[in-house]
Design an enzyme around this catalytic site. Structure first.
Site, PDB file in Angstrom:
ATOM      1  N   CYS A  14      -1.683   2.748  -5.216  1.00 24.64           N
ATOM      2  CA  CYS A  14      -0.210   2.720  -5.223  1.00 24.64           C
ATOM      3  C   CYS A  14       0.311   1.638  -6.173  1.00 24.64           C
ATOM      4  O   CYS A  14       0.062   0.454  -5.954  1.00 24.64           O
ATOM      5  CB  CYS A  14       0.252   2.475  -3.783  1.00 24.64           C
ATOM      6  SG  CYS A  14       1.937   1.932  -3.601  1.00 24.64           S
ATOM      7  N   CYS A  63       2.641  -0.982  -4.657  1.00 20.47           N
ATOM      8  CA  CYS A  63       1.853  -1.832  -3.751  1.00 20.47           C
ATOM      9  C   CYS A  63       1.174  -2.944  -4.546  1.00 20.47           C
ATOM     10  O   CYS A  63       1.104  -4.087  -4.084  1.00 20.47           O
ATOM     11  CB  CYS A  63       0.787  -1.008  -3.028  1.00 20.47           C
ATOM     12  SG  CYS A  63       1.440   0.310  -1.989  1.00 20.47           S
TER      13      CYS A  63
END
Length: 104
Positions: free
Chosen positions: A29, A32
């Site tokens: 991600c 993230c």
């Protein structure tokens, strides 16, 4: 205080006491990865006020499902095991510090 990695088995133990910011994330991600250094800075500055716990949603789907995590990063702020706030997506450090301060 260092950032802790929690699993389906340890999440409840890691989050049942005090103020805890749980970061639901995954290695693939992009946002993230962007928020990870922000959380490191937050831990360095506010480590005595809040414990930061990371949960890899790919490896800990039970916990992610239990807390209704549909998008990542999802950050859930808990106080003594109860959810007190939740934000989804990348957040600047100032916004996260304010979130913690509201409940500290």
């Amino acid at each position: 205080m260092a950032i802790t990695n929690a699993t389906d088995q340890t999440f409840t133990t890691e989050t049942n006491e005090g103020l805890v910011l749980a970061d639901f994330w995954a290695p693939w991600c992009g946002p993230c990865k962007m928020i990870a250094p922000v959380l490191e800075e937050l831990d360095a500055e506010l480590g005595e006020k809040v414990k930061i716990v990371k949960v890899d949603v790919d490896e800990n789907q039970e916990t992610a499902g239990k807390y209704g995590v549909m998008s990542i990063p999802t950050l859930i702020l808990m106080k003594d095991g109860e959810i007190v706030d939740k934000v989804i997506g990348y957040q600047p450090k100032e916004a996260l510090a304010e979130l913690v301060s509201k409940h500290a």
